[in-house]
Design a protein around this motif. Structure first.
Motif, PDB file in Angstrom:
ATOM      1  N   GLU A   1       1.210  -1.561  -6.093  1.00  0.00           N
ATOM      2  CA  GLU A   1       0.667  -0.190  -6.336  1.00  0.00           C
ATOM      3  C   GLU A   1       0.672   0.253  -4.973  1.00  0.00           C
ATOM      4  O   GLU A   1       0.478  -0.258  -3.864  1.00  0.00           O
ATOM      5  CB  GLU A   1      -1.043  -0.529  -6.734  1.00  0.00           C
TER       6      GLU A   1
ATOM      7  N   GLU B   1      -1.850  -2.674  -2.869  1.00  0.00           N
ATOM      8  CA  GLU B   1      -1.705  -4.196  -3.078  1.00  0.00           C
ATOM      9  C   GLU B   1      -0.678  -4.658  -4.039  1.00  0.00           C
ATOM     10  O   GLU B   1      -0.293  -3.600  -4.819  1.00  0.00           O
ATOM     11  CB  GLU B   1      -3.079  -4.529  -3.621  1.00  0.00           C
TER      12      GLU B   1
ATOM     13  N   ASN C   1       0.299  -7.222  -6.931  1.00  0.00           N
ATOM     14  CA  ASN C   1      -0.092  -8.185  -7.823  1.00  0.00           C
ATOM     15  C   ASN C   1       1.363  -8.943  -8.267  1.00  0.00           C
ATOM     16  O   ASN C   1       2.279  -8.207  -8.744  1.00  0.00           O
ATOM     17  CB  ASN C   1      -0.623  -7.442  -9.327  1.00  0.00           C
TER      18      ASN C   1
HETATM   19 MG   LIG Z   1      -5.022  -2.652  -8.108  1.00  0.00          MG
END
Ligand SMILES: [Mg+2]
Ligand SMILES: Nc1ncnc2c1ncn2[C@@H]1O[C@H](COP(=O)(O)OP(=O)(O)O)[C@@H](O)[C@H]1O
Length: 495
Positions: A278, A290, A292
């Protein structure tokens, strides 16, 4: 020959791995991630039930034991070919199992970079890439010190290891921060059931939000997809998704984003596996929010992604993990999605009763509607206020050969949702009755009492048929209110 592939938490989009594994001739095995009892666990159990109801073949489902050694032995006994991380809840165990079993994956020693946001930003800083200033806060004094040291009023308080926006507060000034900090310090909402929640206080970025998805092998990331997000603030102040758009022909700014994202993945030490990253882009350019380390969520159907990109991400990840040569070829091809795709998220501004859902005939009448779900009057008589991803009232996928068509239809849905929400979900008649009761003829009476969903279908069919034959709405009802004319114009615009 080893033929089992274990998916650690096969929910959300990771459910698509199961079909991909079978298509390659292997046997999928589900390992359900362990979560302690609580909100997150209840949501996950609910989703597992829905997703598993689509599995029409015998499948082994294992449950992660909180004692890692037990889980490791259980998986070893299966003698699998591969262990892959599915949903966010599977990142830690999936990474650890793959490492311990000598399978492709980012080393478990790098797990902090894969799960802790403070560590991610430290790594970006070390690599000389743009990062977000932040600090771990344990007390109100720590918060105050950060405000003073950075001289900023706009900050974000969040869980250092978080997910699904639980405990994320975008705040302005001391008072709002204090309220957020007090609320979080007293809350028991750690997503992963960790005993101590570590809090990260960050500078807030104001920019456009993007997603850049990648798959790495041997330290080299390949770009799989790019999306731009549309968000909105609800009347109660929550920031929620209103949709996203595939980026097919990146602008110069977006090319810089992709370039930064590929470098960020390397800076985080993600050597083998996916990153659903993101990012935000502001005047200074791109910055990571962040990373993921799993496939993008949202349960996008494989068939929809195939139409947009010519492939779907779970298939590309799986093939890349099985075969470095596949990854090399994939990496070397240019990023050229086939068709423009959108996801449209729906929300309710407040708790509201509904007795009809115009959204259903409207979607079915659209050229670019692919699939999706919406809360509707057939299923419930009440919508609840949307405050986050879990409480949204629908999510549909749209794609079309003509990019102008899908763009226009997406924008029309956004416009109607913003300005004429009662056309989509309501418990009031679709049209306004004439004020002068003597004008209410039996025909008008019939229309006012008609099921609005049937009425909308009929009006759309009439416009699609070049408005031939008797008009569905008599002139007197059209003239009763400019609102009625507007509704007709909107429906015509959709045809
Ligand atoms: Mg997020
Ligand atoms: N520093 C920041 N500046 C601006 N917006 C942020 C920042 N951190 C988080 N956000 C917003 O909050 C959302 C959730 O935060 P994120 O760190 O991604 O938490 P989660 O792990 O729960 O997804 C992000 O998608 C972004 O919209």
């Amino acid at each position: 020959m080893k033929n089992k592939i274990v998916v650690v938490e096969a929910t959300s989009t990771a459910f698509n791995y199961l079909e991909d594994i079978r298509a390659l001739g292997y046997e999928p095995v589900i390992l359900e991630a362990y979560l302690p009892d609580g909100y997150a666990r209840r949501l996950l159990d609910e989703e597992r039930k829905v997703k598993y109801s689509h599995i029409k073949y015998p499948i082994t489902i294992l449950k992660e034991d909180p004692d890692y050694a037990v889980t490791l032995q259980m998986v070893k006994d299966l003698d699998p070919l591969l262990v892959i991380t599915g949903g966010e809840e599977g990142v830690v165990t999936g990474t650890r199992l793959a490492d311990d079993l000598g399978m492709p994956g980012t080393p478990y020693s790098n797990i902090a970079n894969m799960t802790q946001k403070s560590v991610m930003h430290q790594s970006l800083k070390k690599a000389g890439l743009r990062y977000i200033r932040g600090t771990e806060v344990k007390s109100w004094d720590d918060c105050l010190a950060f405000l003073e040291q950075t001289g900023t009023e706009d900050v974000v308080l969040k869980h250092d290891h978080g997910a699904a926006s639980v405990g994320v507060h975008l705040v302005h000034g001391r008072e709002e921060l204090k309220a957020a900090f007090e609320q979080e310090s007293g809350a028991d909402n750690n997503m992963f059931g960790e005993a101590d929640t570590r809090f990260l206080l960050q500078e807030r970025i104001f920019g456009t939000e993007y997603i850049v998805n990648t798959i790495s092998r041997d330290g080299i990331p390949a770009l799989t997809s790019v999306f731009k997000y549309f968000k909105k603030r609800t009347p109660s102040g929550a920031i929620i998704y209103s949709g996203n758009e595939s980026i097919n022909e990146p602008t110069d700014e977006e090319k810089a984003l992709i370039d930064y994202a590929l470098k960020a993945v390397c800076a985080l030490g993600i050597t083998d596996g996916p990153v659903h990253g993101e990012y935000m882009v502001d005047k200074k350019g791109p910055v990571l929010i962040e990373a993921n380390c799993r496939v993008m969520g949202g349960s996008a159907p494989s068939g929809f992604l195939d139409k947009v990109f010519g492939y779907h991400e779970t298939e590309v990840i799986l093939n890349s993990m099985l075969d470095k040569e596949y990854h090399r070829r994939f990496r070397e091809r240019p990023y050229k999605p086939l068709r423009k795709g959108y996801a449209k998220d729906f929300s309710a501004a407040s708790d509201q009763p509904i007795s009809f859902s115009g959204i259903v005939p409207i979607l079915l009448g659209m050229k670019s509607f692919y699939s999706g779900w919406v809360e509707n009057a057939g299923r419930t008589d009440m919508l609840h206020e949307t405050v986050d991803l879990e409480t949204e009232t629908g999510c549909v996928y749209m794609v079309h050969d003509d990019p102008e068509v899908v763009k226009r239809e997406f924008e029309q849905l956004m416009y109607i949702e913003e300005n004429y929400p009662k056309l989509l979900q309501s418990d009031e008649p679709l049209f306004v009755a004439p004020e002068d009761k003597s004008q209410i003829t039996p025909e008008i009476e019939r229309i006012l009492n008609k099921d609005p969903e049937v009425l909308i279908s009929r009006i759309m069919a009439w416009y699609k048929n070049d408005a031939l034959g008797d008009p569905v709405l008599p002139e007197a009802l059209l003239n009763a209110s400019p609102y009625n004319r507007r509704i007709m114009e909107l429906l015509r615009g959709l045809c």
